[in-house]
Motif scaffolding. Structure first.
Motif, PDB file in Angstrom:
ATOM      1  N   LYS A   2      41.098  41.863  40.817  1.00 41.01           N
ATOM      2  CA  LYS A   2      41.276  42.844  41.906  1.00 41.01           C
ATOM      3  C   LYS A   2      42.787  42.772  42.428  1.00 41.01           C
ATOM      4  O   LYS A   2      43.380  42.046  42.308  1.00 41.01           O
ATOM      5  CB  LYS A   2      40.387  42.339  42.871  1.00 41.01           C
ATOM      6  N   LEU A   3      42.954  43.923  43.281  1.00 42.90           N
ATOM      7  CA  LEU A   3      44.310  43.907  43.979  1.00 42.90           C
ATOM      8  C   LEU A   3      43.707  44.124  45.431  1.00 42.90           C
ATOM      9  O   LEU A   3      43.270  44.896  46.021  1.00 42.90           O
ATOM     10  CB  LEU A   3      45.061  45.063  43.674  1.00 42.90           C
ATOM     11  N   ILE A   4      44.153  42.925  46.125  1.00 47.34           N
ATOM     12  CA  ILE A   4      44.025  42.842  47.531  1.00 47.34           C
ATOM     13  C   ILE A   4      45.389  43.166  48.330  1.00 47.34           C
ATOM     14  O   ILE A   4      46.246  42.663  47.900  1.00 47.34           O
ATOM     15  CB  ILE A   4      43.747  41.506  48.005  1.00 47.34           C
ATOM     16  N   THR A   5      45.094  44.173  49.030  1.00 51.85           N
ATOM     17  CA  THR A   5      46.322  44.610  50.021  1.00 51.85           C
ATOM     18  C   THR A   5      45.842  44.552  51.516  1.00 51.85           C
ATOM     19  O   THR A   5      44.885  44.827  51.819  1.00 51.85           O
ATOM     20  CB  THR A   5      46.691  46.342  49.861  1.00 51.85           C
ATOM     21  N   ALA A   6      46.818  43.754  52.282  1.00 53.26           N
ATOM     22  CA  ALA A   6      46.512  43.283  53.530  1.00 53.26           C
ATOM     23  C   ALA A   6      47.697  43.788  54.473  1.00 53.26           C
ATOM     24  O   ALA A   6      48.747  43.577  54.084  1.00 53.26           O
ATOM     25  CB  ALA A   6      46.124  41.897  53.862  1.00 53.26           C
ATOM     26  N   GLU A  22      46.999  27.049  50.188  1.00 55.29           N
ATOM     27  CA  GLU A  22      45.980  26.158  50.389  1.00 55.29           C
ATOM     28  C   GLU A  22      44.733  26.547  49.502  1.00 55.29           C
ATOM     29  O   GLU A  22      44.075  25.598  48.976  1.00 55.29           O
ATOM     30  CB  GLU A  22      45.283  25.911  51.638  1.00 55.29           C
ATOM     31  N   ILE A  23      44.564  27.773  49.141  1.00 49.47           N
ATOM     32  CA  ILE A  23      43.388  27.971  48.154  1.00 49.47           C
ATOM     33  C   ILE A  23      43.868  28.286  46.736  1.00 49.47           C
ATOM     34  O   ILE A  23      42.980  28.474  45.967  1.00 49.47           O
ATOM     35  CB  ILE A  23      42.515  29.146  48.783  1.00 49.47           C
ATOM     36  N   GLY A  24      45.098  28.194  46.633  1.00 47.48           N
ATOM     37  CA  GLY A  24      45.665  28.248  45.311  1.00 47.48           C
ATOM     38  C   GLY A  24      46.430  29.432  44.899  1.00 47.48           C
ATOM     39  O   GLY A  24      46.598  29.565  43.543  1.00 47.48           O
ATOM     40  N   LYS A  69      37.722  35.058  42.702  1.00 46.49           N
ATOM     41  CA  LYS A  69      38.351  34.631  43.707  1.00 46.49           C
ATOM     42  C   LYS A  69      38.653  35.553  45.008  1.00 46.49           C
ATOM     43  O   LYS A  69      39.247  34.998  46.071  1.00 46.49           O
ATOM     44  CB  LYS A  69      39.722  33.915  43.424  1.00 46.49           C
ATOM     45  N   ALA A  70      38.354  36.709  44.953  1.00 46.69           N
ATOM     46  CA  ALA A  70      38.416  37.710  45.561  1.00 46.69           C
ATOM     47  C   ALA A  70      37.849  37.502  47.170  1.00 46.69           C
ATOM     48  O   ALA A  70      38.798  37.413  48.298  1.00 46.69           O
ATOM     49  CB  ALA A  70      38.032  39.172  45.377  1.00 46.69           C
ATOM     50  N   GLU A  71      36.714  36.883  47.192  1.00 47.06           N
ATOM     51  CA  GLU A  71      36.106  36.805  48.547  1.00 47.06           C
ATOM     52  C   GLU A  71      36.767  35.425  49.328  1.00 47.06           C
ATOM     53  O   GLU A  71      37.182  35.429  50.659  1.00 47.06           O
ATOM     54  CB  GLU A  71      34.733  36.366  48.499  1.00 47.06           C
ATOM     55  N   GLN A  72      37.264  34.469  48.691  1.00 52.47           N
ATOM     56  CA  GLN A  72      37.982  33.544  48.972  1.00 52.47           C
ATOM     57  C   GLN A  72      39.363  33.909  49.659  1.00 52.47           C
ATOM     58  O   GLN A  72      39.627  33.379  50.806  1.00 52.47           O
ATOM     59  CB  GLN A  72      38.202  32.395  47.999  1.00 52.47           C
ATOM     60  N   VAL A  73      39.961  34.650  49.060  1.00 51.24           N
ATOM     61  CA  VAL A  73      41.313  35.277  49.450  1.00 51.24           C
ATOM     62  C   VAL A  73      41.015  35.971  50.679  1.00 51.24           C
ATOM     63  O   VAL A  73      41.761  36.114  51.647  1.00 51.24           O
ATOM     64  CB  VAL A  73      42.095  36.067  48.358  1.00 51.24           C
ATOM     65  N   LYS A  90      44.233  45.593  58.571  1.00 46.69           N
ATOM     66  CA  LYS A  90      43.399  45.874  57.416  1.00 46.69           C
ATOM     67  C   LYS A  90      43.641  45.314  56.313  1.00 46.69           C
ATOM     68  O   LYS A  90      44.523  44.806  55.889  1.00 46.69           O
ATOM     69  CB  LYS A  90      43.471  47.500  57.256  1.00 46.69           C
ATOM     70  N   ILE A  91      42.150  44.877  55.608  1.00 44.04           N
ATOM     71  CA  ILE A  91      42.202  44.387  54.338  1.00 44.04           C
ATOM     72  C   ILE A  91      41.864  45.406  53.254  1.00 44.04           C
ATOM     73  O   ILE A  91      40.590  46.159  53.533  1.00 44.04           O
ATOM     74  CB  ILE A  91      41.603  43.134  54.120  1.00 44.04           C
ATOM     75  N   PHE A  92      42.445  45.850  52.251  1.00 49.09           N
ATOM     76  CA  PHE A  92      41.693  46.889  51.096  1.00 49.09           C
ATOM     77  C   PHE A  92      41.732  46.159  49.867  1.00 49.09           C
ATOM     78  O   PHE A  92      42.715  45.410  49.545  1.00 49.09           O
ATOM     79  CB  PHE A  92      42.807  47.920  51.120  1.00 49.09           C
TER      80      PHE A  92
END
Length: 112
Positions: A2-6, A22-24, A69-73, A90-92
């Protein structure tokens, strides 16, 4: 993958970076950007004159991550960037088809 853009407020960047560490999460890309959403800018005074600031300074964070790990991020970013006020951001989340590490030629999740 996944690519997470915030898109977040600039003063929350360090909080978000620490939460991700902290979550690695090992690497992020940060870009200074300008934009607006529902808040639609604001007015400011400069030397007695009022003017409109249409685009507000924001920070864009991009993270390539394994899908599991996407949900954790997302949770880490949401919690760290939240002020409870308009303009928090926003988070995409998008699918990441391929990743290649240039130095070694590794591909896929190994390249993250």
């Amino acid at each position: 993958m996944k690519l997470i853009t915030a898109i977040i407020k600039p003063f929350k960047l360090e909080d978000v970076r620490e939460a991700l560490h902290e979550i690695g999460v090992q690497g992020i890309t940060v870009t200074e950007v300008k934009g607006f959403g529902r808040q639609k800018g604001h007015t400011e005074l400069y030397r007695g004159a009022e003017y409109v600031v249409d685009f507000l300074p924001k920070v864009k964070i991009e993270i390539g991550i394994a899908a599991d790990k996407a949900e954790q991020v997302i949770d880490a970013i949401s919690n760290a960037a939240n002020t409870g006020k308009i303009g928090d951001g926003k988070i995409f989340v998008s699918n990441l088809e391929q990743t290649i590490r240039i130095r070694t030629g590794e591909t896929g999740p190994d390249a993250l």
